[in-house]
Design an enzyme around this catalytic site. Structure first.
Site, PDB file in Angstrom:
ATOM      1  N   ARG A  87     -16.324 -42.884  11.289  1.00  0.00           N
ATOM      2  CA  ARG A  87     -17.286 -43.718  10.568  1.00  0.00           C
ATOM      3  C   ARG A  87     -18.140 -44.505  11.558  1.00  0.00           C
ATOM      4  O   ARG A  87     -17.648 -44.957  12.589  1.00  0.00           O
ATOM      5  CB  ARG A  87     -16.561 -44.714   9.644  1.00  0.00           C
ATOM      6  CG  ARG A  87     -15.933 -44.087   8.404  1.00  0.00           C
ATOM      7  CD  ARG A  87     -16.979 -43.576   7.412  1.00  0.00           C
ATOM      8  NE  ARG A  87     -16.398 -43.020   6.208  1.00  0.00           N
ATOM      9  CZ  ARG A  87     -16.132 -41.720   6.005  1.00  0.00           C
ATOM     10  NH1 ARG A  87     -16.422 -40.824   6.936  1.00  0.00           N
ATOM     11  NH2 ARG A  87     -15.624 -41.314   4.861  1.00  0.00           N
ATOM     12  N   HIS A 124     -23.581 -36.201  10.032  1.00  0.00           N
ATOM     13  CA  HIS A 124     -22.360 -36.406   9.250  1.00  0.00           C
ATOM     14  C   HIS A 124     -21.891 -35.054   8.662  1.00  0.00           C
ATOM     15  O   HIS A 124     -21.771 -34.889   7.441  1.00  0.00           O
ATOM     16  CB  HIS A 124     -22.569 -37.437   8.131  1.00  0.00           C
ATOM     17  CG  HIS A 124     -21.270 -37.982   7.600  1.00  0.00           C
ATOM     18  ND1 HIS A 124     -21.107 -39.287   7.185  1.00  0.00           N
ATOM     19  CD2 HIS A 124     -20.058 -37.385   7.422  1.00  0.00           C
ATOM     20  CE1 HIS A 124     -19.861 -39.470   6.768  1.00  0.00           C
ATOM     21  NE2 HIS A 124     -19.203 -38.321   6.901  1.00  0.00           N
TER      22      HIS A 124
HETATM   23  P1  NAP Z   1      -5.418 -40.202   7.518  1.00  0.00           P
HETATM   24  O1  NAP Z   1      -4.636 -38.967   7.252  1.00  0.00           O
HETATM   25  O2  NAP Z   1      -5.260 -41.363   6.596  1.00  0.00           O
HETATM   26  O3  NAP Z   1      -5.034 -40.656   9.010  1.00  0.00           O
HETATM   27  C1  NAP Z   1      -5.367 -41.910   9.508  1.00  0.00           C
HETATM   28  C2  NAP Z   1      -4.720 -42.066  10.893  1.00  0.00           C
HETATM   29  O4  NAP Z   1      -5.207 -43.276  11.473  1.00  0.00           O
HETATM   30  C3  NAP Z   1      -3.196 -42.201  10.820  1.00  0.00           C
HETATM   31  O5  NAP Z   1      -2.624 -41.547  11.935  1.00  0.00           O
HETATM   32  C4  NAP Z   1      -2.980 -43.707  10.914  1.00  0.00           C
HETATM   33  O6  NAP Z   1      -1.742 -44.081  11.483  1.00  0.00           O
HETATM   34  C5  NAP Z   1      -4.084 -44.081  11.864  1.00  0.00           C
HETATM   35  N1  NAP Z   1      -4.431 -45.503  11.755  1.00  0.00           N
HETATM   36  C6  NAP Z   1      -4.889 -46.177  10.682  1.00  0.00           C
HETATM   37  N2  NAP Z   1      -5.086 -47.473  10.974  1.00  0.00           N
HETATM   38  C7  NAP Z   1      -4.727 -47.625  12.277  1.00  0.00           C
HETATM   39  C8  NAP Z   1      -4.688 -48.729  13.165  1.00  0.00           C
HETATM   40  N3  NAP Z   1      -5.056 -49.954  12.784  1.00  0.00           N
HETATM   41  N4  NAP Z   1      -4.246 -48.513  14.412  1.00  0.00           N
HETATM   42  C9  NAP Z   1      -3.854 -47.292  14.822  1.00  0.00           C
HETATM   43  N5  NAP Z   1      -3.878 -46.193  14.026  1.00  0.00           N
HETATM   44  C10 NAP Z   1      -4.311 -46.365  12.778  1.00  0.00           C
HETATM   45  O7  NAP Z   1      -6.969 -39.903   7.594  1.00  0.00           O
HETATM   46  P2  NAP Z   1      -7.686 -38.490   7.855  1.00  0.00           P
HETATM   47  O8  NAP Z   1      -7.651 -37.643   6.647  1.00  0.00           O
HETATM   48  O9  NAP Z   1      -7.147 -37.937   9.116  1.00  0.00           O
HETATM   49  O10 NAP Z   1      -9.197 -38.963   8.045  1.00  0.00           O
HETATM   50  C11 NAP Z   1      -9.538 -39.883   9.058  1.00  0.00           C
HETATM   51  C12 NAP Z   1     -10.973 -40.332   8.879  1.00  0.00           C
HETATM   52  O11 NAP Z   1     -11.864 -39.285   9.239  1.00  0.00           O
HETATM   53  C13 NAP Z   1     -11.387 -40.654   7.439  1.00  0.00           C
HETATM   54  O12 NAP Z   1     -10.953 -41.941   7.046  1.00  0.00           O
HETATM   55  C14 NAP Z   1     -12.889 -40.574   7.524  1.00  0.00           C
HETATM   56  O13 NAP Z   1     -13.427 -41.818   7.898  1.00  0.00           O
HETATM   57  C15 NAP Z   1     -13.129 -39.584   8.661  1.00  0.00           C
HETATM   58  N6  NAP Z   1     -13.732 -38.331   8.177  1.00  0.00           N
HETATM   59  C16 NAP Z   1     -14.952 -37.979   8.669  1.00  0.00           C
HETATM   60  C17 NAP Z   1     -15.538 -36.801   8.267  1.00  0.00           C
HETATM   61  C18 NAP Z   1     -16.842 -36.362   8.853  1.00  0.00           C
HETATM   62  O14 NAP Z   1     -17.390 -35.346   8.422  1.00  0.00           O
HETATM   63  N7  NAP Z   1     -17.366 -37.049   9.849  1.00  0.00           N
HETATM   64  C19 NAP Z   1     -14.880 -35.975   7.345  1.00  0.00           C
HETATM   65  C20 NAP Z   1     -13.648 -36.376   6.845  1.00  0.00           C
HETATM   66  C21 NAP Z   1     -13.075 -37.562   7.287  1.00  0.00           C
HETATM   67  P3  NAP Z   1      -0.349 -43.697  10.761  1.00  0.00           P
HETATM   68  O15 NAP Z   1      -0.171 -42.224  11.045  1.00  0.00           O
HETATM   69  O16 NAP Z   1       0.643 -44.513  11.431  1.00  0.00           O
HETATM   70  O17 NAP Z   1      -0.555 -43.991   9.299  1.00  0.00           O
HETATM   71  C1  GLV Z   2     -16.407 -37.504   4.947  1.00  0.00           C
HETATM   72  O1  GLV Z   2     -16.869 -38.246   5.756  1.00  0.00           O
HETATM   73  C2  GLV Z   2     -15.144 -37.715   4.306  1.00  0.00           C
HETATM   74  O2  GLV Z   2     -14.584 -38.811   4.448  1.00  0.00           O
HETATM   75  O3  GLV Z   2     -14.652 -36.795   3.624  1.00  0.00           O
END
Ligand code: NAP
Ligand code: GLV
Length: 311
Positions: A226, A274
Site C-alpha cells: 500500500r 497497482h
Molecule cells: P496477510 O496474509 O494478512 O499477511 C500479513 C502479514 O503481515 C503477516 O505475516 C503478518 O504477521 C504481518 N504483519 C502484520 N502486521 C505486522 C506488524 N505490525 N509487524 C510485522 N508484521 C506484521 O496479508 P496478505 O494476503 O499476504 O496481503 C498483504 C498485503 O498485500 C495486503 O494487505 C494488501 O495491502 C497487499 N496487496 C497488494 C496487492 C497489489 O496488487 N499491489 C494485491 C493484494 C494484496 P503474522 O504472520 O504474524 O500475522
Molecule cells: C489489492 O491491492 C488487494 O488488496 O487485493
C-alpha cells in the site's frame, strides 16, 4: 434473500461478474447497486474497492466478502457495520501472481536489467558484472499469504531470503525475524527489501527516513502493498542521496498516480499501476461463493478479518 455487488468496476465488467455470481448462487437475487426497493432484503455483500458508505443502513446484512486481499480502505469507512463479519480474499492464484511480480522485480534489480533499459535508451553497449542469486539477500516484510508465497518463490530461485512478521512463524528456507525488535536486522542485511505488509495503524508510514537509513547503502525497495506504508518525501530523499538504489512501486498515496507526480519520470523509480496481483474473478468468485455457502450452512467463513489488528 439477496446479495449486493459493490465495486468500482465499469458497468460492462460489473454485469459480466453479476452473471457469474448469479450462476453460482441461483437462489439469491444479485443486485449491482443500492435501491430502496430491495435494500431491506440484502443479507450478503461482495465488495471490490467500493465507495465509502455503500454498506450503510442495510438492516439484514450478515456477511461481507472483500474481493481484495487488503481491507484497509474498507476498515477506514466509518459506516462499515461493526457487528457484521468481514472476510478478505485469500486466493492461491493471487498469491502466485504476487510472487511473480516480486520475482520479476528482484531479477531486474539483481541482474541490473533496469540499468540495461537505461543503456538502451542511451544506445550504450556496456555489459555489467553478473552476480549469482545466492549472493543476494532479499527481505520480505509481511509473511502472510502473499509474503510467504513470495519468499518461497524467491528461495526456490536461489535467493537468500529473510523475512519479518508479527508472530515470527517459521518458514522453511527463510530466515524469519519477528516483532519491532526484529526489523532493523532484516533491513540491515538485505540488498532488496519487498513490502508485503497489510496497512494498519502499526505499519502506516513504516518506510520513512529512519527505516531507509537502517537499510544497506544502495539497497533497493519494492513496494507491492500500500502507498501509505511509505513516506514519499523520505523515499525521494533516500533515492536522491544514494541511500537507496532503486524503487519499484506498485502502490501510491494517490491512485491513479497523478500525471505531474515526480515518480513517473524519476530515473531511479519504476512505476506499476497497482497491478502486482489483481483479483482473478474466476477463482475469487468461487472462493467468495464458498464463504456465502458456509455462512448459510451455519459455519464460520474462511479468512475473517481481525478488526482489532486491522488485517
Ligand atoms: P496477510 O496474509 O494478512 O499477511 C500479513 C502479514 O503481515 C503477516 O505475516 C503478518 O504477521 C504481518 N504483519 C502484520 N502486521 C505486522 C506488524 N505490525 N509487524 C510485522 N508484521 C506484521 O496479508 P496478505 O494476503 O499476504 O496481503 C498483504 C498485503 O498485500 C495486503 O494487505 C494488501 O495491502 C497487499 N496487496 C497488494 C496487492 C497489489 O496488487 N499491489 C494485491 C493484494 C494484496 P503474522 O504472520 O504474524 O500475522
Ligand atoms: C489489492 O491491492 C488487494 O488488496 O487485493
Amino acid at each position: 434473500m439477496s446479495l449486493l455487488l459493490a465495486t468500482d468496476f465499469a458497468p460492462d465488467a460489473l454485469e459480466r461478474w453479476a452473471a457469474q455470481v448469479r450462476e453460482s448462487l441461483p437462489d439469491l437475487q444479485v443486485h449491482t447497486r443500492r435501491d430502496p426497493a430491495h435494500d431491506a432484503g440484502i443479507e450478503f455483500a461482495f465488495v471490490a474497492n467500493p465507495a465509502p458508505g455503500v454498506l450503510r443502513d442495510l438492516p439484514r446484512l450478515r456477511f461481507v466478502q472483500s474481493m481484495w486481499a487488503g481491507v484497509d480502505k474498507l476498515l477506514r469507512d466509518p459506516t462499515l457495520p461493526d457487528e457484521v463479519p468481514l472476510a478478505r480474499m485469500v486466493d492461491p492464484a493471487m498469491n502466485r501472481a504476487m510472487a511473480e511480480t516480486a520475482l520479476w522485480a528482484v531479477l531486474n534489480l539483481h541482474r541490473r536489467f533496469f540499468d540495461y533499459l537505461d543503456q538502451q535508451r542511451a544506445k550504450q553497449w556496456q555489459p555489467l558484472p553478473q552476480r549469482r542469486a545466492n549472493e543476494v539477500n532479499v527481505a520480505v516484510l509481511g509473511l502472510g499469504e502473499m509474503g510467504r508465497t513470495t519468499a518461497l518463490r524467491l528461495a526456490a530461485n536461489g535467493y537468500r531470503v529473510s523475512g519479518w512478521s508479527r508472530s515470527g512463524t517459521p518458514i522453511a528456507r527463510v530466515d524469519v525475524h519477528a516483532r519491532d525488535a526484529g526489523l532493523p536486522q532484516v533491513l540491515a542485511q538485505a540488498e532488496i527489501v519487498i513490502n508485503l505488509l497489510p496497512l494498519t495503524a502499526r505499519t502506516h508510514s513504516l518506510f520513512n527516513a529512519k527505516t531507509f537509513a537502517q537499510m544497506r547503502r544502495g539497497a533497493h525497495f519494492v513496494n507491492l502493498a500500500r502507498g501509505h506504508h511509505v513516506v514519499e518525501k523520505d523515499l525521494l530523499a533516500a533515492l536522491d542521496s544514494g541511500q537507496l538504489g532503486h524503487a519499484v512501486l506498485d502502490v501510491f498515496h494517490t491512485e491513479p498516480l497523478p500525471a505531474d507526480h515526480v515518480f513517473w519520470s524519476h530515473p531511479k523509480v519504476t512505476v506499476l499501476p497497482h497491478a502486482a496481483a489483481q483479483t482473478d474473478l474466476r477463482s475469487a468468485t468461487a472462493i467468495a461463493v464458498a464463504n456465502i455457502n458456509a455462512v448459510r450452512a451455519g459455519y464460520t467463513p474462511a479468512h475473517l478479518v481481525d478488526r482489532a489488528q486491522g488485517y
